[in-house]
Scaffold this motif. Sequence first.
Motif, PDB file in Angstrom:
ATOM      1  N   GLU A 280      32.183  55.238  16.465  1.00 56.07           N
ATOM      2  CA  GLU A 280      33.349  55.306  15.610  1.00 56.07           C
ATOM      3  C   GLU A 280      34.379  56.195  16.277  1.00 56.07           C
ATOM      4  O   GLU A 280      34.033  57.133  16.990  1.00 56.07           O
ATOM      5  CB  GLU A 280      32.936  55.894  14.257  1.00 56.07           C
ATOM      6  CG  GLU A 280      33.993  55.841  13.192  1.00 56.07           C
ATOM      7  CD  GLU A 280      33.450  56.396  11.891  1.00 56.07           C
ATOM      8  OE1 GLU A 280      34.019  57.362  11.383  1.00 56.07           O
ATOM      9  OE2 GLU A 280      32.443  55.848  11.394  1.00 56.07           O
ATOM     10  N   SER A 281      35.643  55.937  16.013  1.00 58.25           N
ATOM     11  CA  SER A 281      36.688  56.741  16.603  1.00 58.25           C
ATOM     12  C   SER A 281      36.544  58.186  16.164  1.00 58.25           C
ATOM     13  O   SER A 281      36.062  58.474  15.074  1.00 58.25           O
ATOM     14  CB  SER A 281      38.054  56.218  16.174  1.00 58.25           C
ATOM     15  OG  SER A 281      38.163  54.853  16.472  1.00 58.25           O
TER      16      SER A 281
ATOM     17  N   VAL B   4      44.673  54.792  -5.445  1.00 58.07           N
ATOM     18  CA  VAL B   4      43.315  54.269  -5.331  1.00 58.07           C
ATOM     19  C   VAL B   4      42.483  54.663  -6.534  1.00 58.07           C
ATOM     20  O   VAL B   4      41.832  53.845  -7.154  1.00 58.07           O
ATOM     21  CB  VAL B   4      42.648  54.792  -4.044  1.00 58.07           C
ATOM     22  CG1 VAL B   4      41.173  54.441  -4.034  1.00 58.07           C
ATOM     23  CG2 VAL B   4      43.354  54.197  -2.836  1.00 58.07           C
TER      24      VAL B   4
ATOM     25  N   GLU C  70      51.997  51.152   7.529  1.00 59.24           N
ATOM     26  CA  GLU C  70      50.949  50.608   6.676  1.00 59.24           C
ATOM     27  C   GLU C  70      50.501  51.700   5.723  1.00 59.24           C
ATOM     28  O   GLU C  70      50.768  52.884   5.967  1.00 59.24           O
ATOM     29  CB  GLU C  70      49.765  50.104   7.505  1.00 59.24           C
ATOM     30  CG  GLU C  70      49.133  51.137   8.413  1.00 59.24           C
ATOM     31  CD  GLU C  70      47.994  50.540   9.223  1.00 59.24           C
ATOM     32  OE1 GLU C  70      46.909  50.375   8.656  1.00 59.24           O
ATOM     33  OE2 GLU C  70      48.202  50.249  10.407  1.00 59.24           O
ATOM     34  N   PRO C  71      49.832  51.324   4.637  1.00 57.90           N
ATOM     35  CA  PRO C  71      49.419  52.341   3.671  1.00 57.90           C
ATOM     36  C   PRO C  71      48.362  53.255   4.261  1.00 57.90           C
ATOM     37  O   PRO C  71      47.637  52.882   5.180  1.00 57.90           O
ATOM     38  CB  PRO C  71      48.822  51.525   2.519  1.00 57.90           C
ATOM     39  CG  PRO C  71      49.248  50.124   2.755  1.00 57.90           C
ATOM     40  CD  PRO C  71      49.466  49.972   4.217  1.00 57.90           C
TER      41      PRO C  71
ATOM     42  N   VAL D 223      45.022  55.694   3.082  1.00 55.70           N
ATOM     43  CA  VAL D 223      44.037  55.759   2.004  1.00 55.70           C
ATOM     44  C   VAL D 223      43.393  57.136   2.032  1.00 55.70           C
ATOM     45  O   VAL D 223      43.030  57.628   3.105  1.00 55.70           O
ATOM     46  CB  VAL D 223      42.950  54.677   2.188  1.00 55.70           C
ATOM     47  CG1 VAL D 223      41.924  54.755   1.070  1.00 55.70           C
ATOM     48  CG2 VAL D 223      43.576  53.293   2.251  1.00 55.70           C
TER      49      VAL D 223
ATOM     50  N   ARG E 259      40.414  59.780   0.371  1.00 54.60           N
ATOM     51  CA  ARG E 259      39.131  59.809  -0.351  1.00 54.60           C
ATOM     52  C   ARG E 259      38.734  61.267  -0.587  1.00 54.60           C
ATOM     53  O   ARG E 259      38.759  62.072   0.352  1.00 54.60           O
ATOM     54  CB  ARG E 259      38.053  59.114   0.479  1.00 54.60           C
ATOM     55  CG  ARG E 259      36.664  59.191  -0.150  1.00 54.60           C
ATOM     56  CD  ARG E 259      35.615  58.533   0.704  1.00 54.60           C
ATOM     57  NE  ARG E 259      35.404  59.249   1.962  1.00 54.60           N
ATOM     58  CZ  ARG E 259      34.529  58.870   2.895  1.00 54.60           C
ATOM     59  NH1 ARG E 259      33.828  57.772   2.737  1.00 54.60           N
ATOM     60  NH2 ARG E 259      34.382  59.572   4.002  1.00 54.60           N
TER      61      ARG E 259
ATOM     62  N   PHE F 217      42.483  57.863   5.743  1.00 56.15           N
ATOM     63  CA  PHE F 217      42.331  56.728   6.661  1.00 56.15           C
ATOM     64  C   PHE F 217      43.696  56.099   6.858  1.00 56.15           C
ATOM     65  O   PHE F 217      44.362  55.699   5.897  1.00 56.15           O
ATOM     66  CB  PHE F 217      41.330  55.721   6.091  1.00 56.15           C
ATOM     67  CG  PHE F 217      39.993  56.335   5.822  1.00 56.15           C
ATOM     68  CD1 PHE F 217      39.097  56.576   6.857  1.00 56.15           C
ATOM     69  CD2 PHE F 217      39.619  56.711   4.538  1.00 56.15           C
ATOM     70  CE1 PHE F 217      37.866  57.163   6.614  1.00 56.15           C
ATOM     71  CE2 PHE F 217      38.398  57.298   4.283  1.00 56.15           C
ATOM     72  CZ  PHE F 217      37.517  57.526   5.322  1.00 56.15           C
ATOM     73  N   PHE F 218      44.099  56.031   8.105  1.00 52.79           N
ATOM     74  CA  PHE F 218      45.425  55.513   8.414  1.00 52.79           C
ATOM     75  C   PHE F 218      45.354  54.833   9.771  1.00 52.79           C
ATOM     76  O   PHE F 218      44.948  55.443  10.759  1.00 52.79           O
ATOM     77  CB  PHE F 218      46.450  56.653   8.437  1.00 52.79           C
ATOM     78  CG  PHE F 218      47.841  56.199   8.740  1.00 52.79           C
ATOM     79  CD1 PHE F 218      48.547  55.424   7.825  1.00 52.79           C
ATOM     80  CD2 PHE F 218      48.445  56.532   9.937  1.00 52.79           C
ATOM     81  CE1 PHE F 218      49.833  55.002   8.109  1.00 52.79           C
ATOM     82  CE2 PHE F 218      49.734  56.112  10.226  1.00 52.79           C
ATOM     83  CZ  PHE F 218      50.429  55.344   9.300  1.00 52.79           C
ATOM     84  N   GLY F 219      45.759  53.568   9.803  1.00 51.50           N
ATOM     85  CA  GLY F 219      45.591  52.840  11.050  1.00 51.50           C
ATOM     86  C   GLY F 219      44.121  52.826  11.435  1.00 51.50           C
ATOM     87  O   GLY F 219      43.257  52.567  10.599  1.00 51.50           O
ATOM     88  N   GLU F 220      43.831  53.156  12.663  1.00 56.81           N
ATOM     89  CA  GLU F 220      42.436  53.220  13.101  1.00 56.81           C
ATOM     90  C   GLU F 220      41.929  54.660  13.105  1.00 56.81           C
ATOM     91  O   GLU F 220      40.926  54.958  13.735  1.00 56.81           O
ATOM     92  CB  GLU F 220      42.286  52.579  14.480  1.00 56.81           C
ATOM     93  CG  GLU F 220      42.592  51.091  14.467  1.00 56.81           C
ATOM     94  CD  GLU F 220      42.242  50.411  15.778  1.00 56.81           C
ATOM     95  OE1 GLU F 220      41.660  51.048  16.659  1.00 56.81           O
ATOM     96  OE2 GLU F 220      42.574  49.211  15.916  1.00 56.81           O
ATOM     97  N   GLU F 221      42.643  55.522  12.407  1.00 57.79           N
ATOM     98  CA  GLU F 221      42.279  56.930  12.429  1.00 57.79           C
ATOM     99  C   GLU F 221      41.599  57.381  11.145  1.00 57.79           C
ATOM    100  O   GLU F 221      41.833  56.838  10.068  1.00 57.79           O
ATOM    101  CB  GLU F 221      43.521  57.788  12.663  1.00 57.79           C
ATOM    102  CG  GLU F 221      44.079  57.673  14.063  1.00 57.79           C
ATOM    103  CD  GLU F 221      45.067  58.795  14.341  1.00 57.79           C
ATOM    104  OE1 GLU F 221      44.620  59.841  14.856  1.00 57.79           O
ATOM    105  OE2 GLU F 221      46.245  58.624  14.037  1.00 57.79           O
ATOM    106  N   HIS F 222      40.785  58.384  11.293  1.00 62.94           N
ATOM    107  CA  HIS F 222      40.178  59.096  10.176  1.00 62.94           C
ATOM    108  C   HIS F 222      40.570  60.558  10.337  1.00 62.94           C
ATOM    109  O   HIS F 222      40.159  61.219  11.290  1.00 62.94           O
ATOM    110  CB  HIS F 222      38.665  58.924  10.204  1.00 62.94           C
ATOM    111  CG  HIS F 222      37.945  59.702   9.141  1.00 62.94           C
ATOM    112  ND1 HIS F 222      36.583  59.905   9.170  1.00 62.94           N
ATOM    113  CD2 HIS F 222      38.389  60.327   8.028  1.00 62.94           C
ATOM    114  CE1 HIS F 222      36.216  60.612   8.113  1.00 62.94           C
ATOM    115  NE2 HIS F 222      37.306  60.889   7.408  1.00 62.94           N
TER     116      HIS F 222
END
Lengths: 111, 458
Positions: free
Chosen positions: A5-6, A46, A72-73, A75, A77, A89-94
């Motif tokens: 995972e990234s 959410v 893009e949105p 998210v 958590r 979570f944004f793009g491919e990032e955490h």
Amino acid sequence: MSRPESPTRSITGPPAGETETHETAAAPGVSRRNLIANAVLAGTAVVAAPVLGRAVQSATIDEPPFTGRLDEPLVARVLDPRTGVIDIFFGEEHIVLRDRAIAARLAKAVS
Amino acid sequence: MSSHREAPEISKDPAADNTDVYAFVSPDKPDTVTLIANFIPGEVPDGAPNFYEFGNDVLYAIKIDNTGDGKPDVTYEFRFQTTIRDTETFLYNTGPIATLDSANWNRPQTYSVTRRTHSGSRVLAKDLACPPCNIGPRSTPNYADLAATAVHPLGHNGQVFAGQRNDPFFVDLGSIFDLGTLRPFENLHLIPTPAAPGVDGLGSLSVHTIALQVPKTDLTRGNAHPTDAAAATSVIGVWATASRRKVTIRGKRNGEALESGPWVQVSRLGMPLINEVIIAMADKDDWNQETPDGDSEFTHYYETPELAGLLPVLYPGVFPNLAALNTSGKKRADLVAILLTGLPSGIVPGFQNFTGATQADELRLNLAVPPAAAPKPNGILDGDLAGFPNGRRLTDDIVTIEIRAIAGVTFPLVDPTFTPDGAAGLVTDGVNTDQHLLDHFPYVGVPISGYDYAPTGF
């Protein structure tokens, strides 16, 4: 053992109760303020979705409104508001934001 | 089988379910290597009206370790995009599909290929056309020729194909999971029935294939020319993965979903049948998410495989030596070597595919071993050094090889005092070949059309 995972980026916010007064660079093109504002927006969206029809008071943010735009949105958590850990979570990032005040506001929005 | 629906969670996600991986020196272009990863198990050819396709939301990858650390040094990534040409029809096609850009094909799929190394990533190709599924003589006439036009050149001396194919794996799936019976030997089973020929449970079914052919030097450490079979630089480890985004939020319209966050691996496969019959069910989903460099966590499953314990029970009196081995406390170092590290020099004369001490589920291929003029289905077990477990060819009889290995035929490699049972060298599921293979890239056979598919009844 590693999960494929990234890498996760970590950002630490102020202790609960303190007001954010400065901007900390989180990553190129992503400001601390932007992250907070949008984490609240997305997080609220959410978690509020399952309780549509119930009045949810918006959290108050002592910061200027975000005037940029996101492609893009994002998210957010919150697993345990007491820790102040907010996974974004944004793009491919955490991105891990540590901010007890924001986490508490999100939790209050659904409680 | 070999990794079709092999774990509880991935069995519910067929678009991301990696069924098989193959890696072999291309028999008709021996300066290149062919890597094949199949997905979407058990496609029935008449799977209308929404025929099978790759997932737009899945990151497919084929990974190569050329340093023996269980981590990828070269990765090929495949991303798919599907479009709807005519939003006013319910049909997959509105007339015969004679070409890949036919206006009659209402749901074409294209893809990109990206190559990643430690020095960065590069898009090798994009907007490459997949073929449609094989529907029938009216919709997809001359299907073999049509699909052949979906073989695209890739870089220098490379080729790529992505689309539906006949599943090249062969196995008597119906018998093996009926309490481990093997039809040719089921008269000896604990619950006996008359012996019978094997049945290829996948013979008529399809998968979605990603096939890649690249120069060997694109994959080796330091781009070395692999000419010395004894050299460590001649060996690569290969596996494939499928990943999904960490977050999905379902939308309201048209199946729209918000996907966000890092890619999370949901399926992987190197050696065949590992997650299928070696790893316990409780660990299968976890195994699918892990990376090969941490596979030592699972070594105990290889050292004392459950199937080795079952064979003497299911076939009473047939495997006495295996039963004694099982109770001896000796660990199956033969299986650990073959499946987790590769075979070092000195075990099989003239051969090695050892990648070092790191235990990792990778399909290890010694690129300096030339293709066999007459491949033997049982590969190295029958002295064919170009066959499994030196990589994996489409013709290799994986089920027979691995059952025999687990039954003990390979244990003398590490313990010459052990004598395998006579049955260990004979046992098989009775399905020994696939009938649809091609002699040229992508080698995997043309899928049976939905029209021609004939489900067998009772």
